[in-house]
Every structure is written in structure tokens, then in C-alpha cells.
Design an enzyme around this catalytic site. Structure first.
Site, PDB file in Angstrom:
ATOM      1  N   LYS A  71     -21.557  13.277  35.936  1.00 22.96           N
ATOM      2  CA  LYS A  71     -21.528  14.430  36.486  1.00 22.96           C
ATOM      3  C   LYS A  71     -21.325  14.881  38.021  1.00 22.96           C
ATOM      4  O   LYS A  71     -20.448  15.618  38.413  1.00 22.96           O
ATOM      5  CB  LYS A  71     -22.846  15.269  35.940  1.00 22.96           C
ATOM      6  CG  LYS A  71     -22.928  15.481  34.840  1.00 22.96           C
ATOM      7  CD  LYS A  71     -24.383  16.243  34.296  1.00 22.96           C
ATOM      8  CE  LYS A  71     -24.570  16.835  33.098  1.00 22.96           C
ATOM      9  NZ  LYS A  71     -25.766  17.816  32.725  1.00 22.96           N
ATOM     10  N   ASP A 108     -24.925  24.404  33.278  1.00 24.80           N
ATOM     11  CA  ASP A 108     -26.493  23.938  32.990  1.00 24.80           C
ATOM     12  C   ASP A 108     -27.250  25.118  33.516  1.00 24.80           C
ATOM     13  O   ASP A 108     -28.246  25.628  32.591  1.00 24.80           O
ATOM     14  CB  ASP A 108     -26.616  22.900  33.660  1.00 24.80           C
ATOM     15  CG  ASP A 108     -26.106  21.338  33.147  1.00 24.80           C
ATOM     16  OD1 ASP A 108     -25.892  21.436  31.887  1.00 24.80           O
ATOM     17  OD2 ASP A 108     -25.919  20.600  33.912  1.00 24.80           O
TER      18      ASP A 108
END
Ligand code: ATR
Length: 282
Positions: A71, A108
Site C-alpha cells: 500500500k 479505508d
């Protein structure tokens, strides 16, 4: 699933990737909507991420999700990074643009707040929040709460320097608290979120007494295996509203699916049970 030569393809890139629930989750939506498409697991070694991401457009893929450990590295590879992903410091969703550019975003914090809003009566104006942990998940949680309008967030972490660093980056509405005080700072909190790995299957338990936590405070654990962590069980037993972590996984997937497959999917009980069956089968 029936694929034609025109099928749209996306996937999840991780190392390892075998544990990922995303193929199952996106597969459910593809079937539900009868979409000519596929969402596949892509196991990519950390030192081949650059090559793999460039290949997305070369192979005609619509994009990908990124999971551990890619990520942060993706931030340096994508051609465009949306402002939220930059603030979070990580990319979890890539859309390949019509010209082949890699557009990185992060869903997220959206997943975290959407799950909280849909599954509790919590409001940002209810009062201070406590975040346990200071890693990437805690950072997403801080940003989600700040953007929702929370005025005071207490970040408590085993390693004090990480809590200080995160609180500093999130100034002025965050303060760092040492791990030994994790129980005292529950006094007056309206929301507690566990973003540590404590309580996860195979990890040590999260040891925290909830004695001073107001009965109205919402307790949210982003751990979803097990679904009912000891934190949630203790909170539920004393009457606090609780939110488990599975919904965060489901909601964070919504924007990517919409961008790749052209349909904004719903998070419903059918999807939740379908993913849960897989979790329970372990
Ligand atoms: P992520 O990016 O997914 O949030 P991470 O950066 O590894 O993952 O963060 C894990 C969090 O769990 C950290 O807050 C970590 O605390 P430290 O910063 O002190 O490492 C916390 N954590 C993991 N094991 C822990 C333990 N045994 N006791 C207390 N906190 C723990």
C-alpha cells in the site's frame, strides 16, 4: 460466472495474497449483478510491484486493490494520487484510466466511517474518541474521524513515539497517550476504536478494562477474525453499542467495484453472510 472476450478484469495485489477475502467479496457482487467480469488474486513480490502495476494497463485490466505489503510503495508508482490517499500515506485502490494512467486512491477511511454510520447511532458531536494503535489503520481512522468532525481524538499506543508522531501529524485535534493509561482515558469517551492487531486470531488478547467507559459509548473493533473479539464481548456484556470490523472490509470495497465494473454495489446481509461463511470455515 461466464466470461466473454469482453470481460472486465480487476484483482487484488498482495504478498502473500491467499488470505485475501476480496476475490470472494467482489465475486459475490459480480454474480449478483450478472456482470461479464472477474476479480482475481494476484500474488506479487514486493520487488516486482512496479512491473506488476505497469502491467495492469498493458494487460487491459481495469485496476486493482492493494494489500499488505504494497500500500505504501504504490504511492510512489501511481501516476496520480488523490488527496485523501496522500494524507493517509497509502493506496489501496487503483483505477487504470482510459489513457493507461494509474490513478491511486484510498478507501479505508471511507470503509471505516461508513461501517460505523450504518451500524450505530454514533455522531461526531457525541464527544471525544479513543483510538488504540498508531499504525496505518489508526492513521486512516484518525483521518476518517477528523473529516467526520470529531474535535478530540486520543491516540494510545504501546510504542509512545508512534502515538506522538501520529498525533503530531494530525494536529490540532489529536493527543497522544501512553499505553499504561489506556483505561483511564476511556472516561468521557463517546467512541473507542481498536486498530491494533491485539485480539486477532493467533495474536495476544487486548487487555483493557472498560470500567470507566460511559455506557453510551460505541465500541468498534476493526479486527474481524474473530468477528466478536473479547473487546466487543466485554463491551456488549456491559450494554455498550458495538460495531465489528467485517463491515469495514465490505464498505472499503464499494468504490473500486463501482469504478471497475460500472455498478455501485450494495453491502447487504447476503454479502455479509457470504464472506462470514468463509471466515467461519477456517
Ligand atoms: P497497520 O498498518 O495494519 O495498522 P501496524 O502498523 O503493524 O499495522 O500496527 C499495528 C498496531 O498494533 C500498532 O499500533 C502496534 O503497536 P506498536 O506501534 O507499539 O507496535 C499494535 N500492536 C501490535 N502488537 C501489540 C502488542 N502486543 N501490544 C500492544 N500493541 C500492539
Amino acid at each position: 460466472m461466464i466470461l466473454s472476450g469482453k470481460a472486465r478484469v480487476a484483482g487484488v495485489i498482495g504478498w502473500p495474497v491467499a488470505h485475501s477475502r476480496s476475490p470472494r467479496l467482489h465475486g459475490y457482487w459480480l454474480d449478483q449483478h450478472g456482470i461479464d467480469g472477474a476479480y482475481i488474486p494476484l500474488a506479487v513480490l514486493p520487488d516486482r510491484l512496479d512491473q506488476a502495476l505497469r502491467a495492469l494497463s498493458a494487460l487491459g485490466l481495469r485496476g486493482a486493490n492493494l494489500t499488505v505489503p504494497h500500500k505504501e510503495a504504490a504511492l510512489r508508482i501511481c501516476d496520480e494520487i488523490d488527496p485523501l490517499a496522500r494524507r493517509i500515506g497509502a493506496v489501496n485502490t487503483i483505477v487504470v484510466g482510459p489513457d493507461g494512467t494509474l490513478q491511486g486512491s484510498n478507501t479505508d477511511s471511507f470503509g471505516l466511517i461508513e461501517n460505523l454510520r450504518r451500524n450505530s447511532d454514533w455522531r461526531a458531536s457525541d464527544g471525544p474518541a479513543v483510538i488504540l494503535g498508531a499504525g496505518g489503520a489508526a492513521r486512516s481512522a484518525c483521518i476518517a474521524l477528523i473529516d467526520a468532525g470529531v474535535e478530540l481524538i486520543r491516540i494510545v499506543n504501546r510504542t509512545a513515539e508512534r502515538a506522538l508522531e501520529l498525533a503530531g501529524a494530525m494536529a490540532p485535534c489529536c493527543e497522544a497517550v501512553v499505553w499504561d493509561h489506556r483505561e483511564d482515558i476511556l472516561d468521557g469517551a463517546a467512541l473507542v476504536i481498536n486498530t491494533t492487531t491485539l485480539g486477532m486470531t493467533g495474536q495476544p488478547p487486548l487487555e483493557i478494562r472498560l470500567d470507566v467507559l460511559p455506557g453510551s459509548a460505541t465500541v468498534y473493533d476493526i479486527v474481524y477474525a474473530p468477528l466478536e473479539t473479547s473487546l466487543l464481548a466485554a463491551a456488549r456484556a456491559r450494554g455498550n453499542p458495538v460495531v465489528d470490523g467485517l463491515g469495514m472490509l465490505l464498505y472499503q470495497a464499494q468504490p473500486g467495484f463501482g469504478a471497475w465494473f460500472g455498478v455501485r454495489p450494495e453491502v447487504d446481509e447476503g454479502l455479509r453472510n457470504f464472506v462470514l461463511q468463509d471466515l467461519l470455515a477456517e
